[in-house]
Design a protein around this motif. Structure first.
Motif, PDB file in Angstrom:
ATOM      1  N   LEU A 183       0.836  -1.030   0.178  1.00 26.88           N
ATOM      2  CA  LEU A 183      -0.040  -0.024  -0.072  1.00 26.88           C
ATOM      3  C   LEU A 183       0.828   1.215  -0.098  1.00 26.88           C
ATOM      4  O   LEU A 183       1.731   1.406   0.796  1.00 26.88           O
ATOM      5  CB  LEU A 183      -0.886   0.031   1.308  1.00 26.88           C
ATOM      6  CG  LEU A 183      -1.690   1.294   1.391  1.00 26.88           C
ATOM      7  CD1 LEU A 183      -2.946   1.309   0.426  1.00 26.88           C
ATOM      8  CD2 LEU A 183      -2.478   1.187   2.802  1.00 26.88           C
ATOM      9  N   VAL A 184       0.721   2.140  -0.964  1.00 26.60           N
ATOM     10  CA  VAL A 184       1.057   3.492  -1.078  1.00 26.60           C
ATOM     11  C   VAL A 184       0.227   4.511  -0.609  1.00 26.60           C
ATOM     12  O   VAL A 184      -0.788   4.499  -1.437  1.00 26.60           O
ATOM     13  CB  VAL A 184       1.943   3.743  -2.322  1.00 26.60           C
ATOM     14  CG1 VAL A 184       2.657   5.117  -2.427  1.00 26.60           C
ATOM     15  CG2 VAL A 184       3.027   2.724  -2.553  1.00 26.60           C
ATOM     16  N   THR A 185       0.495   5.348   0.265  1.00 28.43           N
ATOM     17  CA  THR A 185      -0.548   6.648   0.523  1.00 28.43           C
ATOM     18  C   THR A 185       0.213   7.974   0.197  1.00 28.43           C
ATOM     19  O   THR A 185       1.439   8.027   0.203  1.00 28.43           O
ATOM     20  CB  THR A 185      -1.032   6.494   1.700  1.00 28.43           C
ATOM     21  OG1 THR A 185      -0.018   6.732   2.956  1.00 28.43           O
ATOM     22  CG2 THR A 185      -1.905   5.161   2.172  1.00 28.43           C
TER      23      THR A 185
ATOM     24  N   GLY B 251      -0.538  -6.441   8.815  1.00 28.52           N
ATOM     25  CA  GLY B 251       0.291  -7.160   8.103  1.00 28.52           C
ATOM     26  C   GLY B 251       1.007  -6.593   6.676  1.00 28.52           C
ATOM     27  O   GLY B 251       1.635  -7.330   5.954  1.00 28.52           O
ATOM     28  N   ALA B 252       0.276  -5.761   6.062  1.00 28.06           N
ATOM     29  CA  ALA B 252       0.783  -5.233   4.901  1.00 28.06           C
ATOM     30  C   ALA B 252       1.857  -4.402   5.116  1.00 28.06           C
ATOM     31  O   ALA B 252       2.216  -3.629   6.122  1.00 28.06           O
ATOM     32  CB  ALA B 252      -0.563  -4.255   4.208  1.00 28.06           C
ATOM     33  N   VAL B 253       2.811  -4.056   4.117  1.00 25.40           N
ATOM     34  CA  VAL B 253       3.843  -3.367   3.950  1.00 25.40           C
ATOM     35  C   VAL B 253       3.229  -1.927   3.388  1.00 25.40           C
ATOM     36  O   VAL B 253       2.991  -2.000   2.299  1.00 25.40           O
ATOM     37  CB  VAL B 253       5.134  -3.934   3.116  1.00 25.40           C
ATOM     38  CG1 VAL B 253       6.265  -2.895   2.993  1.00 25.40           C
ATOM     39  CG2 VAL B 253       5.594  -5.091   3.779  1.00 25.40           C
ATOM     40  N   SER B 254       3.577  -1.061   4.202  1.00 22.29           N
ATOM     41  CA  SER B 254       3.059   0.448   3.834  1.00 22.29           C
ATOM     42  C   SER B 254       4.146   1.428   3.634  1.00 22.29           C
ATOM     43  O   SER B 254       5.010   1.572   4.329  1.00 22.29           O
ATOM     44  CB  SER B 254       1.942   1.008   4.756  1.00 22.29           C
ATOM     45  OG  SER B 254       0.978  -0.044   4.902  1.00 22.29           O
ATOM     46  N   THR B 255       4.002   2.280   2.457  1.00 25.95           N
ATOM     47  CA  THR B 255       4.939   3.340   2.402  1.00 25.95           C
ATOM     48  C   THR B 255       3.823   4.585   2.325  1.00 25.95           C
ATOM     49  O   THR B 255       2.954   4.760   1.818  1.00 25.95           O
ATOM     50  CB  THR B 255       5.472   3.463   0.931  1.00 25.95           C
ATOM     51  OG1 THR B 255       6.337   2.074   1.046  1.00 25.95           O
ATOM     52  CG2 THR B 255       6.407   4.587   0.908  1.00 25.95           C
ATOM     53  N   TRP B 256       4.293   5.900   3.042  1.00 28.42           N
ATOM     54  CA  TRP B 256       3.666   7.046   3.029  1.00 28.42           C
ATOM     55  C   TRP B 256       4.561   8.281   2.024  1.00 28.42           C
ATOM     56  O   TRP B 256       5.807   8.220   2.598  1.00 28.42           O
ATOM     57  CB  TRP B 256       3.306   7.558   4.652  1.00 28.42           C
ATOM     58  CG  TRP B 256       2.861   8.708   4.784  1.00 28.42           C
ATOM     59  CD1 TRP B 256       1.614   8.975   4.690  1.00 28.42           C
ATOM     60  CD2 TRP B 256       3.510   9.914   5.273  1.00 28.42           C
ATOM     61  NE1 TRP B 256       1.540  10.308   4.820  1.00 28.42           N
ATOM     62  CE2 TRP B 256       2.545  11.015   5.324  1.00 28.42           C
ATOM     63  CE3 TRP B 256       4.966  10.336   5.512  1.00 28.42           C
ATOM     64  CZ2 TRP B 256       2.908  12.382   5.590  1.00 28.42           C
ATOM     65  CZ3 TRP B 256       5.326  11.621   5.869  1.00 28.42           C
ATOM     66  CH2 TRP B 256       4.183  12.546   6.042  1.00 28.42           C
TER      67      TRP B 256
ATOM     68  N   ILE C   2       6.046   2.173   9.223  1.00 29.00           N
ATOM     69  CA  ILE C   2       5.826   2.784   7.886  1.00 29.00           C
ATOM     70  C   ILE C   2       7.058   3.167   7.140  1.00 29.00           C
ATOM     71  O   ILE C   2       7.865   3.838   7.661  1.00 29.00           O
ATOM     72  CB  ILE C   2       5.041   3.948   8.007  1.00 29.00           C
ATOM     73  CG1 ILE C   2       3.639   3.700   8.600  1.00 29.00           C
ATOM     74  CG2 ILE C   2       4.582   4.635   6.754  1.00 29.00           C
ATOM     75  CD1 ILE C   2       2.839   2.521   8.216  1.00 29.00           C
ATOM     76  N   GLU C   3       7.202   3.043   6.079  1.00 32.38           N
ATOM     77  CA  GLU C   3       8.145   3.265   4.950  1.00 32.38           C
ATOM     78  C   GLU C   3       7.959   4.798   4.674  1.00 32.38           C
ATOM     79  O   GLU C   3       6.635   4.956   4.169  1.00 32.38           O
ATOM     80  CB  GLU C   3       8.737   2.518   3.873  1.00 32.38           C
ATOM     81  CG  GLU C   3       9.021   0.998   4.307  1.00 32.38           C
ATOM     82  CD  GLU C   3       9.115   0.069   3.086  1.00 32.38           C
ATOM     83  OE1 GLU C   3       9.078   0.586   1.891  1.00 32.38           O
ATOM     84  OE2 GLU C   3       9.094  -1.015   3.317  1.00 32.38           O
TER      85      GLU C   3
END
Length: 117
Positions: free
Chosen positions: A4-6, A47-52, A74-75
């Protein structure tokens, strides 16, 4: 690789302790908050790998936001802007019959002028 990327703004929330008014509080609690970063944190906890992705001022307050998000795993991908301000909002918890009061201070926040590049 991220699941996921926000992209969006995360502000610092300064809150009077429950039962106190902003105008008379001697202390304020500080938290980072924004819909996109909150979503990334929730996904990370599931459990998701997330980037902001965002833009922040190159200041202690901007670094505070980034550090808080990283503390949740969070990345972050950040454009650091000089001569800008961290977006803030002030929260006064309400109780019946008075509602919660929120005051926003977003002037000159870098996210307002971020471009596609």
């Amino acid at each position: 690789m991220s699941d996921l990327v926000t992209f969006g703004e995360t502000m610092l929330r300064l809150s009077a302790p429950r039962g106190e008014r902003l105008e008379s509080a001697d202390e304020l609690e500080v938290y980072a908050g924004g819909a996109e970063s909150n979503t990334a944190i929730a996904a990370e906890r599931l459990g998701a790998v997330s980037t902001w992705l965002s833009a922040l001022p190159d200041s202690p307050l901007g670094r505070r936001v980034a550090a808080e998000l990283r503390s949740h795993g969070i990345e972050t991908e950040i454009v650091w802007e000089e001569d800008s301000r961290q977006g803030l909002y002030f929260l006064e918890h309400g109780g019946e019959p008075r509602g919660t009061n929120v005051i926003y201070d977003r002037a000159e926040a870098p996210i307002a002028t971020v471009g596609a590049d």
